[in-house]
Write a protein that holds these residues in place. Structure first.
Motif, PDB file in Angstrom:
ATOM      1  N   ALA A 259       3.884   5.368   4.441  1.00 12.50           N
ATOM      2  CA  ALA A 259       4.959   5.863   3.584  1.00 12.50           C
ATOM      3  C   ALA A 259       6.253   6.041   4.361  1.00 12.50           C
ATOM      4  O   ALA A 259       7.340   5.702   3.875  1.00 12.50           O
ATOM      5  N   SER A 260       6.156   6.557   5.583  1.00  7.71           N
ATOM      6  CA  SER A 260       7.352   6.761   6.405  1.00  7.71           C
ATOM      7  C   SER A 260       7.976   5.429   6.795  1.00  7.71           C
ATOM      8  O   SER A 260       9.202   5.275   6.761  1.00  7.71           O
ATOM      9  N   MET A 261       7.137   4.472   7.173  1.00  7.61           N
ATOM     10  CA  MET A 261       7.664   3.158   7.555  1.00  7.61           C
ATOM     11  C   MET A 261       8.357   2.489   6.379  1.00  7.61           C
ATOM     12  O   MET A 261       9.457   1.946   6.522  1.00  7.61           O
ATOM     13  N   ALA A 262       7.716   2.527   5.208  1.00  8.75           N
ATOM     14  CA  ALA A 262       8.312   1.905   4.024  1.00  8.75           C
ATOM     15  C   ALA A 262       9.627   2.587   3.670  1.00  8.75           C
ATOM     16  O   ALA A 262      10.611   1.932   3.308  1.00  8.75           O
ATOM     17  N   SER A 263       9.664   3.896   3.797  1.00  6.86           N
ATOM     18  CA  SER A 263      10.858   4.674   3.479  1.00  6.86           C
ATOM     19  C   SER A 263      12.034   4.311   4.369  1.00  6.86           C
ATOM     20  O   SER A 263      13.191   4.387   3.967  1.00  6.86           O
ATOM     21  N   LEU A 264      11.722   3.890   5.597  1.00  7.54           N
ATOM     22  CA  LEU A 264      12.769   3.603   6.582  1.00  7.54           C
ATOM     23  C   LEU A 264      12.970   2.109   6.823  1.00  7.54           C
ATOM     24  O   LEU A 264      13.525   1.709   7.840  1.00  7.54           O
ATOM     25  N   GLY A 265      12.511   1.282   5.891  1.00 11.29           N
ATOM     26  CA  GLY A 265      12.889  -0.124   5.943  1.00 11.29           C
ATOM     27  C   GLY A 265      11.888  -1.129   6.460  1.00 11.29           C
ATOM     28  O   GLY A 265      12.214  -2.303   6.601  1.00 11.29           O
ATOM     29  N   THR A 266      10.653  -0.686   6.746  1.00 14.37           N
ATOM     30  CA  THR A 266       9.617  -1.631   7.170  1.00 14.37           C
ATOM     31  C   THR A 266       8.585  -1.749   6.055  1.00 14.37           C
ATOM     32  O   THR A 266       8.035  -0.737   5.618  1.00 14.37           O
ATOM     33  N   CYS A 267       8.340  -2.956   5.590  1.00 13.97           N
ATOM     34  CA  CYS A 267       7.360  -3.156   4.514  1.00 13.97           C
ATOM     35  C   CYS A 267       5.974  -2.752   5.006  1.00 13.97           C
ATOM     36  O   CYS A 267       5.401  -3.398   5.887  1.00 13.97           O
ATOM     37  N   ALA A 268       5.445  -1.666   4.461  1.00 14.67           N
ATOM     38  CA  ALA A 268       4.173  -1.127   4.937  1.00 14.67           C
ATOM     39  C   ALA A 268       3.360  -0.563   3.783  1.00 14.67           C
ATOM     40  O   ALA A 268       3.906  -0.019   2.831  1.00 14.67           O
ATOM     41  N   ILE A 269       2.043  -0.704   3.896  1.00 10.55           N
ATOM     42  CA  ILE A 269       1.123  -0.138   2.913  1.00 10.55           C
ATOM     43  C   ILE A 269      -0.078   0.451   3.640  1.00 10.55           C
ATOM     44  O   ILE A 269      -0.288   0.203   4.832  1.00 10.55           O
ATOM     45  N   CYS A 270      -0.847   1.237   2.916  1.00 11.78           N
ATOM     46  CA  CYS A 270      -2.091   1.792   3.446  1.00 11.78           C
ATOM     47  C   CYS A 270      -3.222   1.385   2.512  1.00 11.78           C
ATOM     48  O   CYS A 270      -3.088   1.476   1.290  1.00 11.78           O
ATOM     49  N   ILE A 271      -4.315   0.925   3.072  1.00  9.01           N
ATOM     50  CA  ILE A 271      -5.480   0.617   2.247  1.00  9.01           C
ATOM     51  C   ILE A 271      -6.713   1.314   2.821  1.00  9.01           C
ATOM     52  O   ILE A 271      -6.796   1.573   4.016  1.00  9.01           O
ATOM     53  N   HIS A 272      -7.652   1.623   1.944  1.00 11.50           N
ATOM     54  CA  HIS A 272      -8.851   2.367   2.320  1.00 11.50           C
ATOM     55  C   HIS A 272      -9.908   1.404   2.861  1.00 11.50           C
ATOM     56  O   HIS A 272     -10.186   0.377   2.238  1.00 11.50           O
ATOM     57  N   PRO A 273     -10.516   1.731   3.993  1.00 13.29           N
ATOM     58  CA  PRO A 273     -11.509   0.824   4.580  1.00 13.29           C
ATOM     59  C   PRO A 273     -12.715   0.582   3.682  1.00 13.29           C
ATOM     60  O   PRO A 273     -13.280  -0.517   3.675  1.00 13.29           O
ATOM     61  N   GLY A 274     -13.089   1.597   2.899  1.00 13.14           N
ATOM     62  CA  GLY A 274     -14.211   1.416   1.982  1.00 13.14           C
ATOM     63  C   GLY A 274     -13.884   0.410   0.896  1.00 13.14           C
ATOM     64  O   GLY A 274     -14.706  -0.454   0.554  1.00 13.14           O
ATOM     65  N   GLU A 275     -12.667   0.518   0.358  1.00 18.46           N
ATOM     66  CA  GLU A 275     -12.245  -0.435  -0.669  1.00 18.46           C
ATOM     67  C   GLU A 275     -12.052  -1.822  -0.079  1.00 18.46           C
ATOM     68  O   GLU A 275     -12.187  -2.826  -0.783  1.00 18.46           O
ATOM     69  N   CYS A 276     -11.719  -1.870   1.211  1.00 14.97           N
ATOM     70  CA  CYS A 276     -11.588  -3.177   1.882  1.00 14.97           C
ATOM     71  C   CYS A 276     -12.891  -3.958   1.787  1.00 14.97           C
ATOM     72  O   CYS A 276     -12.892  -5.185   1.636  1.00 14.97           O
ATOM     73  N   MET A 277     -14.005  -3.227   1.880  1.00 16.02           N
ATOM     74  CA  MET A 277     -15.323  -3.878   1.841  1.00 16.02           C
ATOM     75  C   MET A 277     -15.655  -4.420   0.453  1.00 16.02           C
ATOM     76  O   MET A 277     -16.614  -5.155   0.279  1.00 16.02           O
ATOM     77  N   HIS A 278     -14.854  -4.049  -0.528  1.00 20.89           N
ATOM     78  CA  HIS A 278     -15.132  -4.468  -1.900  1.00 20.89           C
ATOM     79  C   HIS A 278     -13.926  -5.163  -2.530  1.00 20.89           C
ATOM     80  O   HIS A 278     -13.645  -4.980  -3.711  1.00 20.89           O
ATOM     81  N   GLY A 279     -13.221  -5.936  -1.723  1.00 17.67           N
ATOM     82  CA  GLY A 279     -12.176  -6.798  -2.265  1.00 17.67           C
ATOM     83  C   GLY A 279     -10.759  -6.533  -1.828  1.00 17.67           C
ATOM     84  O   GLY A 279      -9.912  -7.423  -1.917  1.00 17.67           O
ATOM     85  N   ASP A 280     -10.454  -5.305  -1.344  1.00 18.19           N
ATOM     86  CA  ASP A 280      -9.071  -5.016  -0.988  1.00 18.19           C
ATOM     87  C   ASP A 280      -8.601  -5.755   0.264  1.00 18.19           C
ATOM     88  O   ASP A 280      -7.395  -5.778   0.562  1.00 18.19           O
TER      89      ASP A 280
END
Length: 201
Positions: A60-81
């Motif tokens: 959130a801080s990176m995105a707020s200050l101009g760097t395209c950034a997201i956070c994803i959950h490792p558990g959801e990563c195992m199911h398609g994310d």
């Protein structure tokens, strides 16, 4: 007063940890920042448990200050994310032990995708540390928890480190108040910079 003393002990411990990390920042920070600055895609933060909460804040801080950034959950990563991850992305894996099963299980897929993997951990000998192109290791971190178990100083350290990355990247990109306003249209600064008289009419 006993309660105040306990509170101050927590502050003192966490401040001491931050000061130690500050004094030991080296070329690893430069390399981490360089990978993010050169990223042609997204900077993706992934952590589990308390590290997952910190990962959300860092993104959130990176995105707020101009760097395209997201956070994803490792558990959801195992199911398609993991489909959100592309070759041109930089993925930052955060794990105190460097052995979190949920984190380690997605590394083979990240390698197949071809994304650049960076890491933040407190265990230089961990599987995570060995799996990253660049890894920031925080050694000898004393938790502020009276049991020495709950993530306290360690999560604070990672969060401040994330702030340092976000702010440094923003400054190097020349991100200014006008840019900030575009990303924060609901804030007072954003309203001043983005709302035109025609919009109000």
């Amino acid at each position: 007063m006993e309660k105040i003393i306990m509170a101050k002990e927590v502050f003192d411990t966490e401040i001491s940890v931050l000061q130690n990390i500050r004094e030991n920042l080296d070329e690893t920070f430069d390399k981490m920042l360089e990978e993010m600055m050169e990223c042609k895609g997204k900077v993706i933060f992934i952590g589990m448990g308390k590290s997952g909460h910190v990962a959300k804040k860092m993104a959130a801080s990176m995105a707020s200050l101009g760097t395209c950034a997201i956070c994803i959950h490792p558990g959801e990563c195992m199911h398609g994310d993991l489909g959100m991850v592309q070759k041109q992305d930089v993925v930052v894996l955060i794990s105190y032990s460097g052995e979190s099963d949920e984190i380690l299980r997605i590394i083979p897929s990240l390698n197949i995708i071809g994304a650049t993997i960076l890491g933040i951990t407190c265990n230089k000998d961990s599987t995570l540390a060995r799996s990253c192109k660049v890894v920031q290791v925080f050694e000898n971190v004393k938790e502020a928890c009276h049991l020495g178990l709950a993530p306290t100083s360690s999560t604070t350290a990672v969060m401040v480190y994330g702030d340092a990355l976000a702010v440094a990247a923003s400054r190097l990109k020349g991100f200014d108040k006008k840019d900030f306003g575009v990303f924060h249209p609901a804030g007072s600064l954003g309203k001043k910079l983005t709302i035109r008289s025609v919009d109000l009419m």
